[in-house]
Write a protein that holds these residues in place. Structure first.
Motif, short mmCIF file in Angstrom:
data_model
loop_
_atom_site.label_atom_id
_atom_site.label_comp_id
_atom_site.label_asym_id
_atom_site.label_seq_id
_atom_site.Cartn_x
_atom_site.Cartn_y
_atom_site.Cartn_z
N ALA A 127 0.53 -4.06 3.85
CA ALA A 127 0.16 -2.68 4.10
C ALA A 127 1.30 -1.75 3.73
N THR A 147 -8.44 0.89 6.21
CA THR A 147 -8.78 0.43 4.86
C THR A 147 -9.45 -0.94 4.93
N ALA A 202 -3.77 7.65 -1.36
CA ALA A 202 -3.88 6.40 -2.11
C ALA A 202 -5.25 6.25 -2.75
N LEU A 210 -8.15 -3.51 3.30
CA LEU A 210 -7.14 -4.45 2.81
C LEU A 210 -7.39 -5.83 3.42
N TYR A 249 0.84 -1.20 0.00
CA TYR A 249 0.00 0.00 0.00
C TYR A 249 0.88 1.25 0.00
N CYS A 267 3.68 0.13 -5.50
CA CYS A 267 3.08 0.73 -4.30
C CYS A 267 2.19 1.91 -4.69
N ARG A 268 1.26 2.24 -3.82
CA ARG A 268 0.32 3.30 -4.11
C ARG A 268 0.78 4.67 -3.61
#
Length: 463
Positions: free
Chosen positions: A65, A57, A195, A59, A20, A89-90
């Motif tokens: 993460a 989130t 994100a 997820l 993430y 990755c974001r």
């Protein structure tokens, strides 16, 4: 290997494989043999951020993460996993500190991620900023390189003590536990918000050997270097007969050779890529600047000339380019974007390439291999992002060889002249009345250019 093959084959990467956020930090050396690991505080921050991100989130269990590189690496040691994390990755989270901006590896990580955002912004013509900085140790503004200084980010929302002491101060001192928890929670919320807003697409991992540092060769705190980008192209109002106007705008700076895949003009994409190398960048049209060059004057900055092959169809522009080519200006490198999906260009490729070679014989064969490849045609935006740093570096090196000499104060010609200014080493201040604009460089020259030609450095003949 699974992730790399998925990206290479054009497949989608499972969300569970993509971290993430990517935590980028400068490793702190141990104090004495067998001493405690100073990076354990960064690991605690990383675990706390991961915990908050999972809570904030949806997820799934087992998803990554976050990602942090726990190995101390030299500038030659990117792992495949590190490159893949940066490619997927974001959000990128750099931990600001003086040590961070002195690290070549941290600069490489920043550049690799920022290039993704520039590439996506070029495709959509929408900003794609997904860097969320955090203060590990407060850094004076004078020590921030250009890419960090340009970030629009308000650290004050994370708490007053965070701004004055950074996360390292909060995490080390017991009396600041509450302030630490607040700052980390606010940081996690910012990561999640960015994100969810930006949604960067995964890309192919970069080869670390070709990745420059976003902080420049001397790291943060050095004076900004300058570079000029010039575009030689027509506008939609004066195109050759039969040429489609869909690739052009009201002036040369609006030329978009990679339309319709890219939505942003090439001049502004190149400007962003060069800024990501810690340069102050200016852009202009060759039509406006032709005739203002004086080959007898020393250069004031390195330059990149972006050329549309179709300009050779205009005899007036072709003649001005030919005259420019005859001047001794090896600090100007040529980049020729060439979209093979442009059917008109593909149909005339051989003819236009030949005529451009005849018009710019010196520039087309100048410098190291990357420069010659850039002059022979850059096929897409991704290739532009890979080759432009090498072209910029070659232009900068030629600039240093040919720039004006300024002797240190008090020098009586008993020592070799030293380079002053943003692209040189630290030294005494420049003379108060330098004979060039205030945004330019001083330079050095060996005083022996008898073997120097417009074709560039002999040492640069191979890449």
């Amino acid at each position: 290997m699974f992730l790399r093959s998925q990206l290479r084959d054009g497949g989608r990467v499972p969300a569970s494989v993509q971290p993430y956020f990517f935590l980028s930090y400068a490793h702190t050396p141990r104090f004495g043999a067998g001493g405690p690991d100073p990076d354990m505080w960064v690991e605690r921050l990383f675990r706390d951020l991961c915990s908050h991100v999972m809570a904030l989130t949806d997820l799934p269990a087992g998803a990554e993460a976050g990602f942090m590189d726990r190995e101390i690496r030299s500038g030659e040691g990117w792992s495949e996993r590190l490159g893949a994390a940066l490619a997927t990755c974001r959000v990128f989270v750099p931990l600001f500190s003086p040590r961070y901006f002195a690290s070549e590896m941290c600069g490489k990580e920043w550049y690799a991620f920022a290039q993704r955002a520039i590439h996506q912004g070029a495709l959509s013509n929408q900003p794609a900023e997904a860097i969320v900085p955090a203060l590990w140790v407060p850094v004076p503004p004078s020590q921030l390189p250009g890419p960090a200084e340009r970030l629009q980010f308000n650290h004050n929302t994370f708490g007053e003590r965070y701004v004055t002491d950074g996360l390292y101060g909060l995490i080390k001192l017991r009396g600041y536990a509450e302030q630490y928890e607040r700052a980390v929670y606010e940081l996690a919320k910012r990561i999640v918000r960015v994100a969810e807003t930006v949604r960067l697409e995964p890309v192919r991992p970069l080869d670390y050997r070709g990745v420059p540092s976003a902080f420049g060769p001397t790291g943060g705190g050095s004076p900004a270097r300058t570079l000029h980008v010039t575009v030689a192209a027509a506008s939609r109002h004066d195109l050759p007969d039969g040429r489609s106007p869909e690739y052009y705008g009201d002036n040369a700076l609006e030329w978009n050779p990679y339309h319709p895949v890219a939505q942003r003009p090439i001049a502004y994409v190149a400007e962003d890529l060069v800024k990501n190398l810690n340069y102050q960048t200016s852009i202009g049209s060759f039509d406006d600047e032709a005739g203002h060059y004086d080959s007898k004057q020393p250069p004031t900055r390195p330059e990149i000339l972006i050329v549309d092959r179709w300009v050779v169809e205009d005899e007036h522009r072709r003649q001005r380019l030919a005259a420019f080519d005859q001047e001794s200006r090896p600090w100007v490198n040529v980049v020729v974007p060439w979209n093979r999906y442009d059917h008109q260009s593909r149909a005339k490729e051989i003819e236009l390439a030949r005529r451009l070679e005849e018009t710019l014989p010196v520039k087309m064969g100048q410098g190291r291999a990357a420069c010659r490849a850039a002059a022979n045609g850059v096929a897409n935006m991704e290739t532009l992002g890979q080759i432009l740093p090498q072209v910029v570096e070659a232009a900068a090196q030629q600039f240093l060889r040919h720039a004006q000499v300024y002797l240190p104060a008090g020098n009586t010609h008993t020592e070799r002249p030293r380079l002053l200014g943003p692209m040189g080493m630290s030294g005494p201040p420049a003379p108060p009345r330098a004979p060039f604009p205030p945004d330019t460089f001083g330079g050095h020259n060996d005083g022996n250019d008898s073997n120097d030609t417009d074709r560039g450095d002999a040492d640069d003949s191979e890449s």
